[in-house]
Design a protein around this motif. Structure first.
Motif, PDB file in Angstrom:
ATOM      1  N   THR A  54      74.287 155.414 153.654  1.00 46.42           N
ATOM      2  CA  THR A  54      75.539 154.828 153.172  1.00 46.42           C
ATOM      3  C   THR A  54      76.563 155.855 152.724  1.00 46.42           C
ATOM      4  N   PHE A  55      76.116 156.902 152.000  1.00 41.78           N
ATOM      5  CA  PHE A  55      77.070 157.765 151.299  1.00 41.78           C
ATOM      6  C   PHE A  55      77.218 159.140 151.955  1.00 41.78           C
ATOM      7  N   SER A  56      78.473 159.518 152.191  1.00 38.63           N
ATOM      8  CA  SER A  56      78.785 160.785 152.860  1.00 38.63           C
ATOM      9  C   SER A  56      79.084 161.888 151.841  1.00 38.63           C
ATOM     10  N   ASN A  57      79.150 163.099 152.337  1.00 37.75           N
ATOM     11  CA  ASN A  57      79.489 164.257 151.501  1.00 37.75           C
ATOM     12  C   ASN A  57      81.008 164.469 151.518  1.00 37.75           C
ATOM     13  N   ALA A  58      81.741 163.390 151.201  1.00 38.22           N
ATOM     14  CA  ALA A  58      83.197 163.396 151.351  1.00 38.22           C
ATOM     15  C   ALA A  58      83.875 164.432 150.464  1.00 38.22           C
ATOM     16  N   PHE A 101      87.125 154.672 145.337  1.00 44.68           N
ATOM     17  CA  PHE A 101      86.225 153.592 145.756  1.00 44.68           C
ATOM     18  C   PHE A 101      84.831 154.132 146.063  1.00 44.68           C
ATOM     19  N   PHE A 102      84.771 155.332 146.602  1.00 42.48           N
ATOM     20  CA  PHE A 102      83.490 155.976 146.890  1.00 42.48           C
ATOM     21  C   PHE A 102      82.681 156.128 145.598  1.00 42.48           C
ATOM     22  N   ASN A 103      83.323 156.646 144.551  1.00 37.33           N
ATOM     23  CA  ASN A 103      82.626 156.859 143.281  1.00 37.33           C
ATOM     24  C   ASN A 103      82.191 155.549 142.639  1.00 37.33           C
ATOM     25  N   ILE A 104      83.057 154.544 142.695  1.00 35.36           N
ATOM     26  CA  ILE A 104      82.688 153.246 142.136  1.00 35.36           C
ATOM     27  C   ILE A 104      81.478 152.671 142.865  1.00 35.36           C
ATOM     28  N   LEU A 105      81.481 152.781 144.195  1.00 39.73           N
ATOM     29  CA  LEU A 105      80.384 152.218 144.992  1.00 39.73           C
ATOM     30  C   LEU A 105      79.081 152.985 144.776  1.00 39.73           C
ATOM     31  N   ILE A 106      79.175 154.310 144.708  1.00 37.06           N
ATOM     32  CA  ILE A 106      77.955 155.121 144.589  1.00 37.06           C
ATOM     33  C   ILE A 106      77.270 154.903 143.243  1.00 37.06           C
ATOM     34  N   ALA A 165      72.055 150.592 142.138  1.00 37.91           N
ATOM     35  CA  ALA A 165      71.265 149.367 142.297  1.00 37.91           C
ATOM     36  C   ALA A 165      70.249 149.529 143.433  1.00 37.91           C
ATOM     37  N   ILE A 166      70.635 150.272 144.476  1.00 39.31           N
ATOM     38  CA  ILE A 166      69.718 150.526 145.592  1.00 39.31           C
ATOM     39  C   ILE A 166      68.571 151.430 145.145  1.00 39.31           C
ATOM     40  N   LEU A 167      68.903 152.511 144.470  1.00 41.70           N
ATOM     41  CA  LEU A 167      67.906 153.513 144.103  1.00 41.70           C
ATOM     42  C   LEU A 167      67.005 153.067 142.956  1.00 41.70           C
ATOM     43  N   ASP A 168      67.540 152.266 142.060  1.00 40.30           N
ATOM     44  CA  ASP A 168      66.790 151.854 140.876  1.00 40.30           C
ATOM     45  C   ASP A 168      66.838 150.335 140.740  1.00 40.30           C
ATOM     46  N   PRO A 169      66.174 149.613 141.656  1.00 42.49           N
ATOM     47  CA  PRO A 169      66.267 148.144 141.665  1.00 42.49           C
ATOM     48  C   PRO A 169      65.740 147.497 140.396  1.00 42.49           C
ATOM     49  N   LYS A 170      64.786 148.129 139.711  1.00 42.27           N
ATOM     50  CA  LYS A 170      64.244 147.545 138.472  1.00 42.27           C
ATOM     51  C   LYS A 170      65.320 147.481 137.389  1.00 42.27           C
ATOM     52  N   ALA A 171      66.118 148.551 137.310  1.00 44.60           N
ATOM     53  CA  ALA A 171      67.201 148.562 136.316  1.00 44.60           C
ATOM     54  C   ALA A 171      68.239 147.500 136.637  1.00 44.60           C
ATOM     55  N   SER A 172      68.484 147.283 137.943  1.00 42.34           N
ATOM     56  CA  SER A 172      69.518 146.331 138.345  1.00 42.34           C
ATOM     57  C   SER A 172      69.115 144.891 138.066  1.00 42.34           C
ATOM     58  N   GLN A 173      67.803 144.675 137.812  1.00 42.88           N
ATOM     59  CA  GLN A 173      67.362 143.322 137.515  1.00 42.88           C
ATOM     60  C   GLN A 173      67.682 142.928 136.072  1.00 42.88           C
ATOM     61  N   GLY A 174      67.961 143.912 135.215  1.00 45.54           N
ATOM     62  CA  GLY A 174      68.284 143.638 133.818  1.00 45.54           C
ATOM     63  C   GLY A 174      69.766 143.405 133.643  1.00 45.54           C
ATOM     64  N   ASN A 175      70.283 143.856 132.520  1.00 46.91           N
ATOM     65  CA  ASN A 175      71.704 143.710 132.234  1.00 46.91           C
ATOM     66  C   ASN A 175      72.470 144.780 133.012  1.00 46.91           C
ATOM     67  N   LEU A 176      72.976 144.400 134.183  1.00 42.95           N
ATOM     68  CA  LEU A 176      73.610 145.364 135.080  1.00 42.95           C
ATOM     69  C   LEU A 176      74.819 146.025 134.436  1.00 42.95           C
ATOM     70  N   ALA A 224      77.421 150.795 132.196  1.00 38.91           N
ATOM     71  CA  ALA A 224      78.211 151.374 131.111  1.00 38.91           C
ATOM     72  C   ALA A 224      77.593 152.666 130.582  1.00 38.91           C
ATOM     73  N   LYS A 225      76.306 152.842 130.851  1.00 36.51           N
ATOM     74  CA  LYS A 225      75.607 154.043 130.392  1.00 36.51           C
ATOM     75  C   LYS A 225      75.743 155.207 131.377  1.00 36.51           C
ATOM     76  N   LYS A 226      76.261 154.937 132.575  1.00 41.90           N
ATOM     77  CA  LYS A 226      76.342 155.985 133.598  1.00 41.90           C
ATOM     78  C   LYS A 226      77.532 156.905 133.317  1.00 41.90           C
ATOM     79  N   PRO A 227      77.290 158.179 133.030  1.00 37.86           N
ATOM     80  CA  PRO A 227      78.398 159.103 132.744  1.00 37.86           C
ATOM     81  C   PRO A 227      79.422 159.185 133.879  1.00 37.86           C
ATOM     82  N   ALA A 228      78.936 159.135 135.128  1.00 34.49           N
ATOM     83  CA  ALA A 228      79.861 159.265 136.261  1.00 34.49           C
ATOM     84  C   ALA A 228      80.805 158.070 136.356  1.00 34.49           C
ATOM     85  N   LEU A 229      80.298 156.867 136.064  1.00 33.80           N
ATOM     86  CA  LEU A 229      81.155 155.691 136.150  1.00 33.80           C
ATOM     87  C   LEU A 229      82.168 155.683 135.006  1.00 33.80           C
TER      88      LEU A 229
END
Length: 311
Positions: free
Chosen positions: A108-112, A138-143, A149-160, A165-170
């Protein structure tokens, strides 16, 4: 002229990346770095360096004269990024391998940011970079939303929302948008450290990749069908889908060229970092970055040949 410049710039960027990978490889082989250091480096990259790079990318002037093209760039960027995610999900929906999340991410994600931005700046100048920054938003928001959510599906099952909000990059994306849209001046005393930290992104990513390669059996990875699935989809199918989408929406000229070239870049360098962070196959992550980067010497110029067809 476009194709000649693109070949030269791409080759130079690839050579720089491979030299950085070589440094990481030799550092581990010569026992300068412990192989386990890649985990500490990965944490540093994800939590400090990447957020600084994101904020730095938004500290640029806004030009209202090209507002219409900015809106078009935003819409098309969102379209091709979502299309790339759809391709990754569609081609792996029946896969049951434990590394499926990493494979989806790599596709999905390129080295843009590293491969794409220097190309865009050299070919199209400041205006092209402005369109690239919109794509990067948009790339940063999606990644940091769908990608996590793709890489850590267990976390995505909780309070997304709480997890995001805890992600420094977001948080950095939100801060960057405020700075960019509000044209808030940042004092040099603050801007310079942010810029210096952000500049560590590619060197640190490549050092981590080199460290992984130093302890990997890349021959086994190259023989893996999973790697070739990543390469075919990332380097051929997704650029083709992006081209068709731009063609169908009548998005040509500089906007179309910028979006297609950024989406046609190799696997994101952070793929190998996330393989370490989330305990996936590190050899596969590093192999995807290295092999796709090498292939980009041939595929990016081919994309440049197709761009003029859009008018």
């Amino acid at each position: 002229m476009l194709q000649g410049n693109l070949v030269s710039i791409t080759a130079q960027q690839v050579l720089v990346m491979f030299l950085l990978i070589l440094v990481g490889y030799l550092a581990v082989r010569c026992h300068i770095l412990d192989a386990g250091a890649r985990r500490s480096f990965s944490s540093l990259l994800v939590n400090i360096v990447v957020p600084a790079m994101i904020v730095n990318s938004y500290m640029t002037a806004f030009d209202p004269e090209i507002l219409a093209n900015l809106v078009r760039t935003a819409l098309v960027s969102l379209g091709v990024l979502v299309a790339g995610l759809a391709v990754a999900l569609a081609f792996t929906c029946r896969m049951r391998h434990p590394d499926r999340p990493l494979i989806r991410f790599a596709i999905t994600f390129s080295n843009a940011a590293y491969m794409g931005f220097p190309l865009i700046e050299a070919l199209f100048g400041a205006e092209g970079l402005l369109y690239a920054s919109i794509f990067n938003t948009f790339f940063n928001i999606l990644i940091w939303t769908a990608g996590m959510a793709i890489l850590d599906p267990k976390a995505s099952q909780g309070n997304l929302l709480l997890e995001l909000a805890k992600k420094p990059a977001l948080l950095a994306v939100a801060a960057g948008l405020v700075l960019y849209l509000g044209q808030i001046p940042v004092p040099a005393l603050i801007a310079q450290p942010i810029s210096l930290l952000g500049a560590m992104n590619t060197p640190l990513s490549m050092l981590i990749t080199g460290a992984i390669i130093a302890t990997s059996d890349l021959r086994a990875v190259i023989r893996s069908g999973r790697l070739w699935l990543i390469l075919v989809l990332r380097m051929a199918v997704i650029p083709a889908v992006s081209f068709l989408l731009c063609l169908a929406t009548g998005t040509g000229g500089m906007v179309g060229a910028v979006v297609i070239l950024l989406e046609a870049c190799p696997c994101a360098a952070i793929t190998s970092v996330f393989a370490v962070q989330f305990h996936y196959d590190e050899q596969l992550g590093a192999g995807a970055v290295v092999a796709s980067t090498l292939l980009s010497i041939f595929t990016l110029p081919l994309c440049a040949l197709l761009v003029p067809m859009m008018g």
